[in-house]
Each structure stands twice: as structure tokens, then as C-alpha cells.
Design a protein around this motif. Structure first.
Motif, PDB file in Angstrom:
ATOM      1  N   ASN A 143     -31.636  52.041  42.746  1.00 41.85           N
ATOM      2  CA  ASN A 143     -30.849  52.346  43.938  1.00 41.85           C
ATOM      3  C   ASN A 143     -31.178  51.410  45.094  1.00 41.85           C
ATOM      4  OD1 ASN A 143     -29.528  54.444  42.664  1.00 41.85           O
ATOM      5  ND2 ASN A 143     -30.920  56.013  43.410  1.00 41.85           N
ATOM      6  N   ILE A 144     -32.416  50.936  45.155  1.00 43.01           N
ATOM      7  CA  ILE A 144     -32.780  49.980  46.198  1.00 43.01           C
ATOM      8  C   ILE A 144     -32.074  48.652  45.958  1.00 43.01           C
ATOM      9  CG2 ILE A 144     -34.692  48.688  47.222  1.00 43.01           C
ATOM     10  CD1 ILE A 144     -36.478  51.084  46.638  1.00 43.01           C
ATOM     11  N   ALA A 145     -32.065  48.208  44.700  1.00 37.95           N
ATOM     12  CA  ALA A 145     -31.359  46.966  44.371  1.00 37.95           C
ATOM     13  C   ALA A 145     -29.866  47.079  44.661  1.00 37.95           C
ATOM     14  CB  ALA A 145     -31.594  46.615  42.902  1.00 37.95           C
ATOM     15  N   LEU A 146     -29.302  48.248  44.407  1.00 38.95           N
ATOM     16  CA  LEU A 146     -27.889  48.454  44.705  1.00 38.95           C
ATOM     17  C   LEU A 146     -27.638  48.488  46.204  1.00 38.95           C
ATOM     18  CD1 LEU A 146     -27.098  51.193  42.032  1.00 38.95           C
ATOM     19  CD2 LEU A 146     -26.226  48.842  42.049  1.00 38.95           C
ATOM     20  N   ARG A 147     -28.532  49.108  46.946  1.00 37.96           N
ATOM     21  CA  ARG A 147     -28.354  49.211  48.396  1.00 37.96           C
ATOM     22  C   ARG A 147     -28.318  47.839  49.055  1.00 37.96           C
ATOM     23  NH1 ARG A 147     -32.787  51.543  52.717  1.00 37.96           N
ATOM     24  NH2 ARG A 147     -31.432  51.535  54.558  1.00 37.96           N
ATOM     25  N   TYR A 148     -29.143  46.910  48.566  1.00 41.74           N
ATOM     26  CA  TYR A 148     -29.198  45.569  49.149  1.00 41.74           C
ATOM     27  C   TYR A 148     -28.230  44.593  48.474  1.00 41.74           C
ATOM     28  CZ  TYR A 148     -33.311  46.933  51.829  1.00 41.74           C
ATOM     29  OH  TYR A 148     -34.160  47.548  52.716  1.00 41.74           O
ATOM     30  N   TYR A 150     -28.107  43.505  45.485  1.00 40.61           N
ATOM     31  CA  TYR A 150     -28.698  42.551  44.550  1.00 40.61           C
ATOM     32  C   TYR A 150     -27.938  42.553  43.226  1.00 40.61           C
ATOM     33  CZ  TYR A 150     -32.783  42.398  47.669  1.00 40.61           C
ATOM     34  OH  TYR A 150     -33.622  42.239  48.735  1.00 40.61           O
ATOM     35  N   ILE A 151     -27.368  43.711  42.878  1.00 44.87           N
ATOM     36  CA  ILE A 151     -26.483  43.819  41.721  1.00 44.87           C
ATOM     37  C   ILE A 151     -25.244  44.601  42.159  1.00 44.87           C
ATOM     38  CG2 ILE A 151     -28.132  43.581  39.827  1.00 44.87           C
ATOM     39  CD1 ILE A 151     -28.556  46.515  39.813  1.00 44.87           C
ATOM     40  N   PRO A 152     -24.078  44.288  41.607  1.00 45.27           N
ATOM     41  CA  PRO A 152     -22.836  44.921  42.077  1.00 45.27           C
ATOM     42  C   PRO A 152     -22.734  46.378  41.619  1.00 45.27           C
ATOM     43  CG  PRO A 152     -22.401  42.847  40.905  1.00 45.27           C
ATOM     44  CD  PRO A 152     -23.819  43.236  40.611  1.00 45.27           C
ATOM     45  N   LEU A 153     -22.517  47.261  42.571  1.00 45.16           N
ATOM     46  CA  LEU A 153     -22.365  48.674  42.241  1.00 45.16           C
ATOM     47  C   LEU A 153     -21.174  48.904  41.320  1.00 45.16           C
ATOM     48  CD1 LEU A 153     -23.071  51.686  42.612  1.00 45.16           C
ATOM     49  CD2 LEU A 153     -21.623  51.655  44.659  1.00 45.16           C
ATOM     50  N   GLU A 155     -19.989  47.058  39.034  1.00 39.60           N
ATOM     51  CA  GLU A 155     -20.349  46.702  37.659  1.00 39.60           C
ATOM     52  C   GLU A 155     -21.202  47.788  37.011  1.00 39.60           C
ATOM     53  OE1 GLU A 155     -23.058  43.432  35.253  1.00 39.60           O
ATOM     54  OE2 GLU A 155     -22.169  42.854  37.178  1.00 39.60           O
ATOM     55  N   VAL A 156     -22.151  48.328  37.772  1.00 34.56           N
ATOM     56  CA  VAL A 156     -23.015  49.385  37.239  1.00 34.56           C
ATOM     57  C   VAL A 156     -22.196  50.625  36.905  1.00 34.56           C
ATOM     58  CG1 VAL A 156     -24.931  50.943  37.786  1.00 34.56           C
ATOM     59  CG2 VAL A 156     -25.063  48.518  38.432  1.00 34.56           C
ATOM     60  N   LEU A 157     -21.299  51.022  37.808  1.00 34.87           N
ATOM     61  CA  LEU A 157     -20.478  52.206  37.565  1.00 34.87           C
ATOM     62  C   LEU A 157     -19.572  52.010  36.357  1.00 34.87           C
ATOM     63  CD1 LEU A 157     -19.472  53.114  41.238  1.00 34.87           C
ATOM     64  CD2 LEU A 157     -21.142  54.289  39.786  1.00 34.87           C
ATOM     65  N   ALA A 158     -18.970  50.832  36.245  1.00 31.17           N
ATOM     66  CA  ALA A 158     -18.083  50.571  35.112  1.00 31.17           C
ATOM     67  C   ALA A 158     -18.854  50.569  33.795  1.00 31.17           C
ATOM     68  CB  ALA A 158     -17.366  49.230  35.313  1.00 31.17           C
ATOM     69  N   PHE A 159     -20.054  50.003  33.821  1.00 32.68           N
ATOM     70  CA  PHE A 159     -20.862  49.969  32.596  1.00 32.68           C
ATOM     71  C   PHE A 159     -21.244  51.383  32.158  1.00 32.68           C
ATOM     72  CE2 PHE A 159     -24.897  49.913  30.372  1.00 32.68           C
ATOM     73  CZ  PHE A 159     -24.665  48.968  29.380  1.00 32.68           C
ATOM     74  N   LEU A 160     -21.706  52.191  33.096  1.00 33.58           N
ATOM     75  CA  LEU A 160     -22.096  53.560  32.756  1.00 33.58           C
ATOM     76  C   LEU A 160     -20.906  54.358  32.237  1.00 33.58           C
ATOM     77  CD1 LEU A 160     -24.473  54.378  35.752  1.00 33.58           C
ATOM     78  CD2 LEU A 160     -25.131  53.835  33.399  1.00 33.58           C
ATOM     79  N   ARG A 161     -19.736  54.091  32.789  1.00 33.18           N
ATOM     80  CA  ARG A 161     -18.531  54.816  32.366  1.00 33.18           C
ATOM     81  C   ARG A 161     -18.029  54.350  31.003  1.00 33.18           C
ATOM     82  NH1 ARG A 161     -15.047  53.046  36.129  1.00 33.18           N
ATOM     83  NH2 ARG A 161     -14.298  51.434  34.667  1.00 33.18           N
ATOM     84  N   ASP A 162     -18.058  53.047  30.760  1.00 38.40           N
ATOM     85  CA  ASP A 162     -17.374  52.495  29.595  1.00 38.40           C
ATOM     86  C   ASP A 162     -18.286  52.111  28.429  1.00 38.40           C
ATOM     87  OD1 ASP A 162     -15.042  52.699  31.099  1.00 38.40           O
ATOM     88  OD2 ASP A 162     -15.218  50.642  31.865  1.00 38.40           O
ATOM     89  N   GLU A 163     -19.553  51.828  28.707  1.00 39.29           N
ATOM     90  CA  GLU A 163     -20.401  51.269  27.647  1.00 39.29           C
ATOM     91  C   GLU A 163     -21.613  52.119  27.282  1.00 39.29           C
ATOM     92  OE1 GLU A 163     -21.008  47.058  27.360  1.00 39.29           O
ATOM     93  OE2 GLU A 163     -19.797  46.711  29.151  1.00 39.29           O
ATOM     94  N   LYS A 164     -21.967  53.074  28.091  1.00 33.38           N
ATOM     95  CA  LYS A 164     -23.112  53.923  27.755  1.00 33.38           C
ATOM     96  C   LYS A 164     -22.792  54.743  26.506  1.00 33.38           C
ATOM     97  CE  LYS A 164     -23.930  57.886  29.769  1.00 33.38           C
ATOM     98  NZ  LYS A 164     -24.099  58.764  28.571  1.00 33.38           N
ATOM     99  N   PRO A 165     -23.638  54.686  25.485  1.00 33.19           N
ATOM    100  CA  PRO A 165     -23.394  55.529  24.297  1.00 33.19           C
ATOM    101  C   PRO A 165     -23.322  57.006  24.679  1.00 33.19           C
ATOM    102  CG  PRO A 165     -25.069  53.874  23.828  1.00 33.19           C
ATOM    103  CD  PRO A 165     -24.814  53.816  25.305  1.00 33.19           C
TER     104      PRO A 165
END
Length: 210
Positions: A143-148, A150-153, A155-165
Motif C-alpha cells: 500500500n505504501i508503494a501504491l500510495r507513492y 511506484y506501481i500503478p494501482l 494494474e494491480v486491481l486489474a491483475f487481482l480481478r483477472d489473473e488471481k487464481p
């Protein structure tokens, strides 16, 4: 003399037993409707202490059940911690541990370096989550990396929605969780700060903070 006989229950005891029996019946009825089992997106956030500690508690539960799991640390990594030492020394066969941070952002003082470290950690996290053998993956301090940014939120949301087993749990920790992540999560806990010894001049200590 007459034979000993059990004492009759006190009125308060009888009322309590009746009340608890009704509560159990109602609870059992509710529990009977909870039949779904699936991997969850879990967020631990808030200003209070205990976000990572609670997440590691779930990792150790997975280990105790013989479930393969993994940890990726996004900010921490420069210093040794009790959790990492214990897992790597005794449970490396069940839990992969990747401490990929370089310390708190104010210590590196180099945004490009922090972004690169967070990107490497996110790439590792995606690979671990994609592997259906992992029952749980902990993304510590993401969450700290997302807040600053450092990685696109997104992308993280899409990955968790579409690719998480479908059976994999993903735990994301760190204060200031984005409202969109909170909305997407299945389970969210906010740690509230009531009192902390740091404000009284007490430094971080082994066994409590690390």
C-alpha cells in the motif's frame, strides 16, 4: 441420611443456558448458509500497529496446515526481521520469502531507485500469485508503494480481478490503502492507533516491531 443430589441450577444459570441455546441455534442457522469457499483479497490498513503482524499470523496458519504460500516485502528488506529469519530457517520448503525493498522511502531518497525496486517486487508478486500452488501470497507494505505511485494501482486491481487464481488468497498491507482497493477487497481491517510507545521516546524493539 438421604443420598446426595445435584444442586438445582440457579435461576440466573438457567436463564443464561436458555439464552445461549437460542443464540447457538440462530448462529448454526446462519452458518449453514455459508457454503462458498474461494480465494480472498484481504487488506490490512490504518495508522495502528499490527498490519503486517496479523498478515504473518495468517501465513503461519497456512504453514501449519501444510499449504504452500509466499511473502513479498515491498519496502522492508534492508534489515533482518523475526518473521523472515524464522521462515527461511525452518519453513522455506512451504513459504517462499522475498524481501525486495531497500528500506523506508525517506532513507533511500531516490525515487527512481524506489520505483525500480517496487517494480521488481510487483513482477515477483505476479509470478507467485499466478502459480496456483500458492494458497496465500502476502504483499507486505504494497500500500505504501501504491500510495507513492511506484506501481500503478489500475494494474494491480486489474491483475487481482483477472489473473488471481480462484482459490488463492492475496493479502495487501500498509497504511493509507486506496479507496478503490478497499472497494475491490473481500476483507478489510483498519488498525486504529490509540496509543504507541514511539511517541513517548521508545524505539522499535525486537519481538514487538521486528
Amino acid at each position: 441420611m438421604p443420598a446426595d443430589t445435584p444442586d438445582a441450577p440457579e435461576p440466573d444459570d438457567a436463564r443464561h443456558a436458555e439464552k445461549m441455546a437460542k443464540k447457538k441455534a440462530a448462529r448454526d442457522k446462519i452458518m449453514a448458509t455459508k457454503t462458498e469457499e474461494r480465494g480472498l483479497v484481504i487488506v490490512h490498513t490504518g495508522k495502528g500497529k499490527g498490519k503486517s503482524s496479523a498478515a504473518f499470523g495468517m501465513i503461519f496458519r497456512c504453514i501449519s496446515h501444510g499449504m504452500p504460500c509466499a511473502v513479498v516485502q515491498f519496502i522492508k528488506g534492508a534489515m533482518s526481521t523475526g518473521e523472515r529469519d524464522l521462515i527461511q530457517a525452518h519453513f522455506a520448503d512451504l513459504c517462499e520469502f522475498h524481501a525486495m525493498g531497500e528500506g523506508f522511502t525517506w532513507e533511500t531518497q531516490d525515487r527512481a531507485r524506489d520505483v525500480a525496486a517496487a517494480s521488481r517486487a510487483w513482477d515477483k508478486a505476479k509470478a507467485l500469485i499466478r502459480d496456483p500452488a500458492h494458497r496465500m501470497v502476502l504483499l507486505d507494505e504494497i500500500n505504501i508503494a501504491l500510495r507513492y505511485d511506484y506501481i500503478p494501482l489500475d494494474e494491480v486491481l486489474a491483475f487481482l480481478r483477472d489473473e488471481k487464481p480462484p482459490t488463492t488468497h492475496v493479502v495487501l498491507t500498509g497504511r493509507n490503502a486506496d479507496p478503490r482497493l478497499i472497494e475491490a477487497a473481500d476483507l478489510v481491517t483498519e488498525m486504529e492507533l490509540v496509543k504507541h510507545p514511539f511517541r513517548s521516546g521508545v524505539k522499535a524493539q525486537p519481538g514487538v516491531e521486528f
